[in-house]
Design an enzyme around this catalytic site. Structure first.
Site, PDB file in Angstrom:
ATOM      1  N   GLU A 232       0.425 -12.469  -9.433  1.00 48.35           N
ATOM      2  CA  GLU A 232       0.560 -11.028  -9.531  1.00 48.35           C
ATOM      3  C   GLU A 232      -0.144 -10.532 -10.783  1.00 48.35           C
ATOM      4  OE1 GLU A 232       4.768 -10.641  -9.369  1.00 48.35           O
ATOM      5  OE2 GLU A 232       5.070 -11.090 -11.490  1.00 48.35           O
ATOM      6  N   GLU A 307      15.680  -8.683 -13.945  1.00 47.24           N
ATOM      7  CA  GLU A 307      14.736  -8.622 -15.057  1.00 47.24           C
ATOM      8  C   GLU A 307      13.565  -7.697 -14.730  1.00 47.24           C
ATOM      9  OE1 GLU A 307      13.653 -12.541 -16.309  1.00 47.24           O
ATOM     10  OE2 GLU A 307      15.710 -13.068 -16.849  1.00 47.24           O
ATOM     11  N   GLU A 320      12.221 -10.449 -11.607  1.00 44.62           N
ATOM     12  CA  GLU A 320      12.983 -11.410 -10.817  1.00 44.62           C
ATOM     13  C   GLU A 320      14.464 -11.111 -10.988  1.00 44.62           C
ATOM     14  OE1 GLU A 320      12.223 -15.342 -12.253  1.00 44.62           O
ATOM     15  OE2 GLU A 320      13.101 -14.978 -14.216  1.00 44.62           O
ATOM     16  N   ARG A 324      22.844 -15.991 -11.486  1.00 48.70           N
ATOM     17  CA  ARG A 324      23.722 -16.862 -12.272  1.00 48.70           C
ATOM     18  C   ARG A 324      24.065 -16.162 -13.577  1.00 48.70           C
ATOM     19  NH1 ARG A 324      20.129 -18.422 -16.220  1.00 48.70           N
ATOM     20  NH2 ARG A 324      17.962 -18.684 -15.602  1.00 48.70           N
ATOM     21  N   PHE A 380       4.935 -22.640 -31.971  1.00 48.83           N
ATOM     22  CA  PHE A 380       6.171 -21.867 -32.083  1.00 48.83           C
ATOM     23  C   PHE A 380       7.399 -22.634 -31.600  1.00 48.83           C
ATOM     24  CE2 PHE A 380       2.826 -18.569 -31.538  1.00 48.83           C
ATOM     25  CZ  PHE A 380       2.909 -18.013 -32.801  1.00 48.83           C
TER      26      PHE A 380
END
Length: 705
Positions: A232, A307, A320, A324, A380
């Site tokens: 996407e 999200e 998405e 849970r 990181f």
């Protein structure tokens, strides 16, 4: 007896995060055993479920792998069952072993936590076939939202904003290139069944699309057993903001405000906060209403998270839905006052929601830092393994919450996620929550593994973060050449040098004292040389106080002249504490003395970062110039593993010629695949690894001529 939550029963927990409920103690909640599965390395979600179950009068049973028999969650639970050896496929993902544990313990329900099996429809179906209650959504919702292709189509039909892209399955790398060209670069390649940042790659051109297709499909197959991919449009410089939803089995659903999750590395969250500094009430409501629309479209019943990516104009797009409990759910609990685990158990039992949308508040501000056993100086955060030789959570501070599943002596292994804990702070305002997080990070003691506290502290004190000017590109934009720890300004450098000198003198004075002795401390002035990096500083220390203790604690007050500036340092050195509270020029600082060698080298954690400082007497500094220097290793001709992991592939053999930047091998660590490349153009002299081998950090992989 029936408690205030209307239920009382036995819960059976399985490790990492799987909980079963055993016998019912009252007829009001006929669930007799519940199992909960989080599958984090140190099982913080399992402990959360156990704590809530205790509050609700439910007993628990934990499942664990053989290497986790002494884990914290195992000790917390009322019972424990071993389900296999360390590899997840043979234990925590072994459904047969888990179902056997459920049967043998008489479990009647399972709470999935936030890990591997938490969004596995086959697992939920097997539980239903056995008549075991799943504390989560129905299988059709798990299936619909677990497939990113199907979930996007459902979201569109439900009137939810979606990202432009290809709605089918991408089968080959060349097909991926064609689709990417049609959509227009940049594109996001991601696993259809994925989550948690695994199986995701951003591609800016055809070559990166081919490489991204290969790595994403391999990671997806390894992590989820499903290598299907979708492509996407990549929204450049977005914010990642998610909405917590709660829905019951009676058609009611709520949105519990948002969580800002934009601080990420490798598409995995690092710091989260609730609420977001960016959303206005209208946008918050629009996002919340669309999240509820989606939940109702799939007849969702439990806690879940929708999200979104949000651009600079507050346009938001569905990313998405996680079916849970999320790792970052504690910050929602802080600002709403709701226990989400408790709500999930009530919903699973069939109770209607206790609240209406207008009852959901935003009270104060909460921030969560994900504390990992990682080296933040490598991309990181690359995984670190080892044993926690010393571990102390900052629970002595108010409004601090630590969700962890480890303790002093716990092992961080290559088998599971390297998360140590979720560190959460709360305040009436964002500034208060941030100040509390700064104190909590300074007071957090972790020894034995490399951790990411230096990075976390730099993030939450950075001016851009404090102002709320953040996107998912925050880390690469703020640290374009990588993270290098706290950069010392003139004043902070002087503070560090003075602190190191004061610690050195305090140690000297303390070593002269004896229990109940009255030996006078006559010396009041010292001339020292303090080395930091390649720089040497002449330092003069004078004693400005005369109060000393003779027990474990040693108080000192010193005046230090360094770099033409005077610094007043006072504090107390407690032999029983790893923390060193100092007052430096009237400002309180919490330092940690990580090590002190006879050679004068002192490693100090200051402002979150570890600094190696060498303190010498004036004479020792003069003699030190005669010592030979160690010649550093030529790293351009060798390739060492930057992290512990498993060799997935080796692309070269002895005698091959490789170009600079060419892939030599692939190392998988914590389900993430990392390509190791050549530092220069040269011929391969020897190869010291092969596919399937386990390597440690620093192990030699390949030598070049």
């Amino acid at each position: 007896m029936i408690n205030a939550h209307g239920c009382c029963c036995r819960f059976l927990l399985k490790m990492p995060g799987l909980v079963f409920v055993k016998e019912s103690l009252v007829s009001s909640l006929p669930v007799q055993s519940v199992a909960c599965t989080a599958f984090m390395s140190h099982f913080s979600s399992t402990q959360l479920v156990i704590k809530t179950c205790r509050k609700m009068g439910i007993q628990t049973v934990a499942v664990h792998s053989d290497v986790d028999s002494s884990a914290v969650h195992v000790k917390m639970a009322d019972e424990a069952v071993c389900v296999g050896p360390a590899p997840t496929g043979k234990s925590y993902l072994n459904m047969d072993a888990i179902m056997d544990a459920i049967r043998s313990t008489g479990a009647q329900a399972v709470h999935p936590g936030y890990g591997f099996l938490s969004e596995n429809k086959e697992f939920a179906q097997r539980l239903a076939a056995e008549g075991v209650m799943f504390v989560g959504p129905d299988t059709h919702a798990i299936q619909a939202m677990g497939d990113k292709i199907q979930s996007k189509l459902i979201a569109k039909a439900a009137g939810v904003n979606t990202i432009p892209g290809f709605d089918g399955v991408v089968k080959t790398a060349e097909e991926a290139v064609k689709i990417a060209q049609d959509i227009g670069y940049p594109v996001m390649i991601k696993a259809s069944a994925g989550g948690g940042g695994k199986g995701m790659r951003i591609a800016w051109n055809d070559e990166e699309t081919r490489e991204g297709f290969r790595f994403s499909s391999q990671e997806a197959a390894s992590s989820f057993g499903d290598d299907r991919l979708l492509i996407e449009k990549f929204i450049d410089n977005p914010r990642h903001i998610e909405i917590q939803v709660l829905a019951d089995k009676h058609g009611s659903a709520l949105w519990l405000n948002e969580r800002e999750c934009s601080i990420q590395r490798r598409n995995q969250k690092v710091v989260e906060e609730a609420p977001s500094t960016f959303l206005d009430p209208a946008t918050r409501r629009a996002m919340g209403e669309q999240a509820v629309q989606l939940a109702k479209a799939v007849q969702y019943s439990s806690a879940g998270t929708v999200e979104f990516l949000v651009d600079s104009q507050k346009n938001f797009y569905f990313l998405e839905m996680n079916t849970r409990l999320q790792v970052e759910h504690p910050i929602t609990e802080c600002i709403t006052g709701l226990d989400l685990v408790q709500q999930m158990i009530r919903i699973a039992k069939g109770y209607p929601l206790q609240h209406k949308q207008e009852d959901i508040p935003i009270n104060g501000w909460a921030i969560e830092s994900r504390v990992y056993a990682e080296d933040p100086y490598k991309s990181f955060g690359l995984p670190s393994i080892g044993r926690l030789s010393q571990y102390q959570e900052p629970l002595n501070l108010s409004n601090v919450r630590v969700d962890s599943g480890i303790q002093e002596g716990s092992d961080i292994s290559i088998y599971y996620d390297p998360m140590i804990s979720k560190l959460v702070t709360y305040g009436a305002t964002r500034a208060e929550a941030l100040a509390k997080m700064e104190d909590a990070l300074d007071n957090y003691v972790i020894r034995g593994v490399t951790h990411n506290i230096p990075l976390l502290r730099e993030i939450i004190t950075h001016p851009r973060f404090i102002s709320g000017d953040i996107t998912t590109n925050f880390l690469p934009e703020v640290y374009p050449s990588g993270f290098h720890g706290h950069q010392l300004a003139t004043d902070s450098r002087r503070e560090l040098l003075a602190s190191a000198a004061a610690l050195y003198i305090a140690a000297q004075l303390r070593s002269q004292r004896f229990l109940l002795s009255t030996i006078p401390q006559e010396r009041g002035k010292w001339e020292l040389c303090v080395e930091l990096g390649k720089d040497r500083h002449n330092v003069e220390v004078t004693r400005s106080g005369n109060t000393y203790t003779v027990s474990l604690s040693f108080s000192f007050s010193l005046s230090v002249e360094v770099d033409a500036g005077r610094v007043e340092v006072s504090g107390e050195w407690n032999l029983a504490s790893p923390l060193l509270p100092l007052t430096i020029n009237g400002t309180h600082r919490m330092l940690q003395c990580l090590s002190r060698e006879a050679s004068g080298e002192i490693t100090v954690q200051y402002l979150g970062t570890s600094f190696k400082v060498r303190v010498l007497s004036k004479l020792a500094a003069e003699l030190d110039s005669y010592m030979p220097e160690k010649i550093p290793e030529d790293t351009s001709s060798i390739l060492r593993s930057p992290m512990p992991g498993t060799v997935v592939a080796v692309a070269v053999k002895a005698g091959d010629t490789v170009a600079e930047g060419q892939e030599i091998c692939v190392i998988e660590a914590m389900k993430m695949q990392n390509s190791m490349t050549a530092a220069k153009t040269a011929k391969v002299k020897s190869v010291h690894c092969k596919p399937g081998e386990t390597v440690g950090e620093g192990d030699l992989l390949v030598e070049l001529e």
